[in-house]
Design an enzyme around this catalytic site. Sequence first.
Site, PDB file in Angstrom:
ATOM      1  N   ARG A   1       0.824  -1.212   0.000  1.00 15.55           N
ATOM      2  CA  ARG A   1       0.000   0.000   0.000  1.00 15.55           C
ATOM      3  C   ARG A   1       0.858   1.263   0.000  1.00 15.55           C
ATOM      4  NH1 ARG A   1      -0.605  -2.665   4.939  1.00 15.55           N
ATOM      5  NH2 ARG A   1      -0.377  -1.479   6.884  1.00 15.55           N
TER       6      ARG A   1
ATOM      7  N   HIS B   1       3.549   4.848   6.736  1.00 17.29           N
ATOM      8  CA  HIS B   1       2.318   4.577   7.476  1.00 17.29           C
ATOM      9  C   HIS B   1       2.155   5.539   8.649  1.00 17.29           C
ATOM     10  CE1 HIS B   1       2.288   0.735   5.244  1.00 17.29           C
ATOM     11  NE2 HIS B   1       3.590   0.876   5.353  1.00 17.29           N
TER      12      HIS B   1
END
Length: 297
Positions: free
Chosen positions: A137, A261
Amino acid sequence: MATATSQRAIVSAQSHQWDAKNSGFQKRTGNARLVFVGSSCLGSRKSRLVCASGVPSSVVQPIQLPSNGDGGHTPKKSSESALILIRHGESLWNEKNLFTGCVDVPLTPKGVEEAIEAGKRICNIPIDVIYTSSLIRAQMTAMLAMMQHRRKKIPIIMHNESEQAHRWSQIYSEETLKQSIPVITAWQLNERMYGELQGLNKQETADRFGKEQVHEWRRSYDIPPPNGESLEMCAERAVAYFKEQIIPHLVAGKHVMVAAHGNSLRSIIMHLDKLTSQEVVKLCFLLPPSITLGVGI
């Protein structure tokens, strides 16, 4: 096209300099800018690196580096560097409200759009090297963002996991190398590992263990979930890697993008902005992908 909830960039009056000795930002006078685009917040306190804008815009506002005076966007001095921190776009498990942690889940179509939007906002900033976590991601976010860049350089993932992988991925054209940007993946930049919560629905977990317990696991600094990592543990690996691998590029005047993240980026911001453990737990990324840009001269 940007939505009505897009955020304008905020320019801070502060300036900073990369200091090789303490591997952080050092205040000084000058015209360097610290810009934030997105929706991060630190309670009611404005952080030196993170300033949330409440001004809506219907037009994407690309961030500009200080001009060199000839109409270009290159740095004014060779010692100037930029650090761009981007949180990944929405993942399939974000959409399902599941604890993701270090499970390798791709972006949703909405996450793809968010990554493209982030790329439009940084399309005018020269980028020399990209760091991402080892999770797809974050890598998708970095690649999609760079596809919007005005210089049209190709981001290429470096495969240094073995001598053979490195040898097989060699590029033998100098011209092609000039049109490429190295992308370095590192597990140290991964999201914090949520242990036995990974894959569980967040609401169902709160119903089972109680909201206060789940909030403590998610938002405390030094209390990990069962068999998982605390933010403190995540910060140990992320900041150590940042100091060892990324700071040298910044000291050398390079422009670096880090796509990672919420917790690994909070850890880096905590280090750069010298936040306390009480302050960093209030630092949140409300809309993925959030972008933080630091410029030092």
